[in-house]
Design an enzyme around this catalytic site. Structure first.
Site: not given
Length: 719
Positions: A480, A560, A679, A644
């Site tokens: 991430y 993301s 999302h 999203d």
């Protein structure tokens, strides 16, 4: 129209690690994606954006493109021979009872439970410890396809009224429904168009919530940048709700939140222009004519009131304390020069829960939890000795509570709920899952490896015991690296299925995250963002050098901001991995801030409009703008949802179009677009399973596996 080769699967018998043979081929044809002459100019530099038309999520053209891409993708996925077997195993492993920690409201004890494969968890309750259990809210009944989810629920101070929010199709826009908690009858009209908001009750009279003005154009992609805090008085129409904060230019912020302290004395307001840093205000609700009092008037720190005893406030802050500390101050003179340390900063990152009049300080030590109990004078009462090395969560309850619940998990142990006696610090197992998975068969190892600049990066590597370091183990490297978010050890059914098949699951704690505090976060933002990609690349190189895997058996995965990570890594080092799996990614770094709440991410990214240096830096790594003709990119499966409205699907649409236009070689570049999904939050279990079956199937197939590496775990299946 570009064409690529797909190997037919029926009747092929091959050794597990043998590469695919190119014979009896089927032609994979990508849909035509038209190009336009759209161009943007930044500081005198013209930047073409030929697929700009895909940003219009409401156009019939985009809708048709989505349909054609899905047809192409599922035509490919349908030919993978073991998707059905993977789905059966994932369903089998997922099919165990899951329980949430109980919480008390009024006379009732509430808890979430999922029987196993229910699309949405159900909220149950019972009156006292011995009461009859009944269904309070069943989100599976909210819509026929289970895509309407329960997004949150908040009870009035005495627990007699509840306001719950729902998300439709995964959207961040919510509706709030107010019901009588006793008989579950609806007490007033539904509130609509609420976004990025909790609900906080003032007694039983009404509640505070936040939202934006409904945007002109598409609510899924139009920019929203002025958040407002409202007060809704029960029994009155929403149109008459009072704007408490954010209605004037001097109060304009992208994120505004308000909550009432447990004693109903204060309204606390937080206001931020980005996802890091906030201003802080307080209002005395016992004095109707009182004005907002400023606690912090800058966004240089993250500071939040976590409790109060009368007029004494307890604040968790990273102001002059990158790893956070707890300070106290009087409400009538609350500015920072009056703050006094209660729990000082240490070398480890702090988060705090409250319950029973105590503070539970959780520290991350190399991403592993340690928890200590403090009283309101700052005296350390005890360390809560956790069940092992992993992630603890919870440690929250009301002030009058005598016990509370916490959870513990790690990468190879499912989440267990414990009941803690607050006075003694003793705890017992409250609930442990019964799952067809033996954690004793698996091992997690934490290693530290050097990044490009020599910074030591921690990484957890989890796999079956007895793994052979032969460079041929299918491996998912997940990352991430942003927004101060920490990746701590957590069990996942999805990852369990991967590891059953002999797979390795590796998670590095990249810079940009929150594992080592604000300095670690800030080392991976704006013009230091390349550090994050370098950390991830170095993780892959470590796994290869140590013979856990090789480039032929390595997949990189992230969602993301993690989708950006995958996109940047695969465009910078396409040779490093066999498979790339960017999910709901931020992939157009020149325009991300023009969609929905994207401008609020500028603390981490900067924007192309800031200055020439920032524009050049963003353009230098933006995945969309760094796809090059003549390059063989890894097999890529992009995933997104057509609803999203956080990271709009146009990022994924345009990136897929660029890859399909410029890819060289035989590796497929596909996009899987979930219809009526957002999302990720609230996604039905059935869709989650299908998505991950496709991801695993695509990954293993493109690593050369024509049958599952470990079919033994499937031996009990019956058709």
């Amino acid at each position: 129209m570009k064409t690529f080769i797909l190997i037919p699967l029926a009747g092929i018998l091959m050794l597990a690690c043998e590469p695919a043979q190119k014979k009896d081929t089927v032609i994979l044809k990508y849909p035509n994606t038209k190009k336009t002459d759209s161009v943007d100019t930044y500081f005198g530099t013209k930047v073409p954006d030929p697929f700009r038309w895909l940003e219009d999520d409401r156009s019939p053209e985009t809708e048709n493109w989505v349909q054609l891409q899905n047809e192409t993708t599922f035509n490919y996925l349908d030919k993978i021979p073991y998707r059905r077997e993977l789905k059966k195993r994932l369903e089998q492993l997922w099919n165990f009872e899951k329980l949430g920690s109980p919480f008390k409201e009024g006379d009732y004890i509430y808890f979430f439970k999922n029987d196993g494969l229910q699309n949405q968890s159900v909220l149950y309750r019972k009156k006292g410890d011995e009461g009859q259990v009944e269904v309070f809210l069943d989100p599976n009944t909210f819509s026929e396809d289970a895509t309407t989810s329960l997004a949150g629920i908040n009870f009035s101070k005495d627990g007699s009224i509840a306001a719950y929010s729902i998300s439709e199709g995964g959207s961040d826009w919510r509706k709030v429904i107010v019901i009588n908690a006793e008989d579950k009858s609806i007490v007033e009209d539904t509130l609509v168009d609420i976004k990025f908001s909790g609900v906080s009750w003032k007694g039983n009279e009404g509640f505070f919530y936040s939202s934006y003005d409904k945007p002109k154009g598409s609510e899924l992609s139009a920019k929203t940048d002025q958040h407002k805090l409202y007060y809704h008085k029960l029994g009155t129409p929403q149109k008459s709700d009072e704007v408490v904060f954010g209605g004037i230019l001097s109060e304009k912020h992208r994120y505004v939140g308000g909550y009432v302290t447990e004693d109903n004395r204060y309204l606390i307001i937080s206001a931020a222009v980005s996802t890091s840093g906030n201003k802080l205000f307080i209002k005395d609700l016992t004095q109707p004519e009182s004005q907002l009092r400023t606690i912090l008037d800058s966004t240089d720190s993250d500071s939040h009131i976590i409790d109060n005893v009368g007029s004494k406030l307890f604040i968790l802050t990273n102001r002059n304390a990158p790893n956070k500390k707890v300070v106290t101050v009087e409400a009538d003179n609350p500015t920072p020069e009056n703050w006094k340390d209660l729990i000082p900063e240490t070398q480890n990152v702090l988060s705090v829960g409250t319950g029973g009049g105590y503070f539970f300080a959780e520290y991350m030590v190399d991403a592993i939890s340690k928890v200590y109990q403090y009283d309101d004078q700052g005296t350390m009462i005890r360390e809560i000795a956790l069940p092992g090395l992993g992630s603890a969560g919870g440690f929250g309850g009301k002030k009058k509570a005598t016990d509370l619940y916490f959870t513990f998990t790690n990468y190879n142990s499912p989440e267990t709920i414990y009941k803690l006696d607050i006075k003694t610090g003793n705890y017992t197992v409250y609930w442990k899952p019964e799952i067809d998975f033996n954690p004793e068969d698996y091992v997690s190892t934490q290693v530290f490896y050097p990044s490009r600049d020599g910074t030591k990066i921690p990484m957890m590597i989890t796999h079956k015991k007895g793994l052979r370091l032969n460079s041929q183990n299918p491996t998912i490297l997940y990352g991430y690296g942003g927004f101060n978010i920490s990746l701590t050890p957590t069990f996942s059914v999805i990852n369990a299925v991967w590891m059953e098949q002999g797979g390795i699951y590796a998670v590095p704690n990249l810079r940009g995250g929150g594992e080592y505090g604000k300095q670690w976060h800030d080392a991976g933002i704006k013009t230091r963002k390349q550090n994050v990609f370098d950390d991830f690349i170095a993780a892959a190189e470590y796994l290869i050098a140590e013979k856990y895997t090789s480039s032929d058996y390595l997949a990189i995965k992230g969602g993301s901001n993690g989708g950006l990570l995958v996109g940047a890594t695969m465009t910078q080092r396409p040779d490093l991995m066999k498979v790339a799996l960017p999910a709901v990614g931020v992939l157009d770094m020149l325009r991300y801030h023009t969609f929905t709440a994207g401008a609020g991410w500028a603390y981490d990214y900067g924007t192309a409009e800031d200055n020439l240096e920032m524009f050049n830096y963003l353009k230098g790594y933006s995945p969309l703008h760094n796809v090059r003709k003549g390059v063989a990119y890894p097999a890529t499966l992009i995933t997104t949802g057509d609803h999203d409205d956080r990271v709009v699907p146009a990022h994924s649409f345009k990136f897929a179009a660029e890859l399909q236009d410029k890819q060289t070689g035989d590796n497929p570049t596909l996009i899987r677009i979930e219809v009526n999904a957002g999302h990720g939050a609230g996604t039905p279990i059935s869709k989650t399973i299908e998505q991950n079956v496709d991801i695993f199937g695509f990954t293993l197939f493109n690593m050369g596996f024509r049958e599952l590496p470990n079919k033994g775990v499937l031996k009990d299946f019956k058709d």
